[in-house]
Motif scaffolding. Structure first.
Motif, PDB file in Angstrom:
ATOM      1  N   ALA A  27     -15.752  -0.151 -19.987  1.00 17.44           N
ATOM      2  CA  ALA A  27     -15.485  -1.266 -20.897  1.00 17.44           C
ATOM      3  C   ALA A  27     -16.487  -2.363 -20.585  1.00 17.44           C
ATOM      4  O   ALA A  27     -16.737  -2.650 -19.413  1.00 17.44           O
ATOM      5  N   PRO A  75     -16.658  -9.249 -20.184  1.00 20.43           N
ATOM      6  CA  PRO A  75     -16.692 -10.404 -21.085  1.00 20.43           C
ATOM      7  C   PRO A  75     -17.953 -11.234 -20.824  1.00 20.43           C
ATOM      8  O   PRO A  75     -18.426 -11.289 -19.679  1.00 20.43           O
ATOM      9  N   ARG A 135     -12.135  -1.328 -24.037  1.00 25.07           N
ATOM     10  CA  ARG A 135     -12.125  -2.788 -24.156  1.00 25.07           C
ATOM     11  C   ARG A 135     -11.404  -3.373 -22.941  1.00 25.07           C
ATOM     12  O   ARG A 135     -10.716  -2.673 -22.218  1.00 25.07           O
ATOM     13  N   LEU A 136     -11.580  -4.668 -22.768  1.00 28.20           N
ATOM     14  CA  LEU A 136     -10.871  -5.390 -21.722  1.00 28.20           C
ATOM     15  C   LEU A 136      -9.844  -6.294 -22.381  1.00 28.20           C
ATOM     16  O   LEU A 136     -10.123  -6.923 -23.395  1.00 28.20           O
ATOM     17  N   GLU A 137      -8.656  -6.322 -21.785  1.00 26.69           N
ATOM     18  CA  GLU A 137      -7.622  -7.242 -22.246  1.00 26.69           C
ATOM     19  C   GLU A 137      -7.355  -8.241 -21.137  1.00 26.69           C
ATOM     20  O   GLU A 137      -7.209  -7.860 -19.974  1.00 26.69           O
ATOM     21  N   ARG A 138      -7.306  -9.502 -21.534  1.00 25.73           N
ATOM     22  CA  ARG A 138      -7.062 -10.568 -20.565  1.00 25.73           C
ATOM     23  C   ARG A 138      -5.595 -10.545 -20.148  1.00 25.73           C
ATOM     24  O   ARG A 138      -4.703 -10.432 -20.966  1.00 25.73           O
ATOM     25  N   ARG A 139      -5.369 -10.629 -18.852  1.00 29.77           N
ATOM     26  CA  ARG A 139      -4.036 -10.745 -18.279  1.00 29.77           C
ATOM     27  C   ARG A 139      -4.025 -11.973 -17.389  1.00 29.77           C
ATOM     28  O   ARG A 139      -5.069 -12.542 -17.093  1.00 29.77           O
ATOM     29  N   PHE A 183      -8.696  -9.279 -15.990  1.00 27.74           N
ATOM     30  CA  PHE A 183      -8.848  -8.359 -17.110  1.00 27.74           C
ATOM     31  C   PHE A 183      -8.379  -6.964 -16.726  1.00 27.74           C
ATOM     32  O   PHE A 183      -8.478  -6.561 -15.571  1.00 27.74           O
ATOM     33  N   GLU A 217      -8.761  -2.878 -18.049  1.00 26.65           N
ATOM     34  CA  GLU A 217      -9.484  -1.941 -18.914  1.00 26.65           C
ATOM     35  C   GLU A 217      -8.486  -1.173 -19.766  1.00 26.65           C
ATOM     36  O   GLU A 217      -7.504  -0.642 -19.253  1.00 26.65           O
ATOM     37  N   LYS A 218      -8.730  -1.098 -21.061  1.00 27.29           N
ATOM     38  CA  LYS A 218      -7.828  -0.410 -21.987  1.00 27.29           C
ATOM     39  C   LYS A 218      -8.636   0.564 -22.855  1.00 27.29           C
ATOM     40  O   LYS A 218      -9.773   0.286 -23.222  1.00 27.29           O
TER      41      LYS A 218
END
Length: 183
Positions: free
Chosen positions: A50, A53, A81-85, A89, A91-92
């Motif tokens: 991924a 950002p 993609r990366l999702e912010r947590r 981040f 990886e998804k």
């Protein structure tokens, strides 16, 4: 001659390279793929990751690495993609892309042997389905990142710890190692 497809979990490989060889190690991917192919006919090597950002300090180097990989013959880059947590981040979409490609290409009879570079035990069931189709699956990763379940399910497990890493070191900065997000 056996036909081989290679599936590389980029985050897993990077984490192992850093733990085993240090963050300054740069891998010659052409030599790495040649070693994994082991004299067999290579269909293609798929590299999954991924992108970082833009605000990440390592984003430019990571994008440069991905651009390099896109120019390597017989290498296909697949991006999640990366999702912010709250704690950074995550990886998804990468693991599902790997599973889909493993299955899709097995059903298309595109390979005889899949080489899965990952230590993620979630792939064990996918490996079993591919084996039921008459395909062989080899699994490799560093021991410290290895899933016992995946290694046991694979037809063959061999640790990356034993690879000739001095020989696989890139000689120039043209082939930087990946810098994926922490999982």
């Amino acid at each position: 001659m056996e036909r081989v497809a290679i599936f590389i979990d980029g985050s897993n490989l990077y984490k192992g390279l850093v733990q085993h060889l240090g963050s300054d190690y740069r891998l010659n991917f052409v030599e790495f793929i040649t070693l994994l192919t082991a004299g067999r006919k290579l269909l293609r090597a798929y590299y999954y990751n991924a992108p970082l950002p833009p605000e990440d300090p390592a984003a430019k180097a990571h994008q440069s690495f991905l651009n390099y990989l896109k120019r390597v013959p017989y290498v296909m880059v697949r991006l999640g993609r990366l999702e912010r947590r709250a704690d950074g981040f995550v990886e998804k979409g990468v693991d599902i892309q790997i599973a889909i490609d493993l299955l899709r290409l097995a059903y298309a009879d595109a390979y005889d042997v899949a080489v899965l570079v990952s230590g993620d035990g979630d792939f064990a069931e996918v490996v079993r389905v591919i084996q039921d189709m008459g395909k062989q699956v080899e699994n490799t990763t560093f021991h410290a990142l290895s899933s016992h379940r995946l290694a046991q399910q694979a037809d063959r497990f061999y640790p990356l710890d034993d690879f000739p890493w001095d020989r696989l070191r890139a000689q120039t900065q043209a082939s930087p190692s990946p810098e994926p997000p922490e999982e």
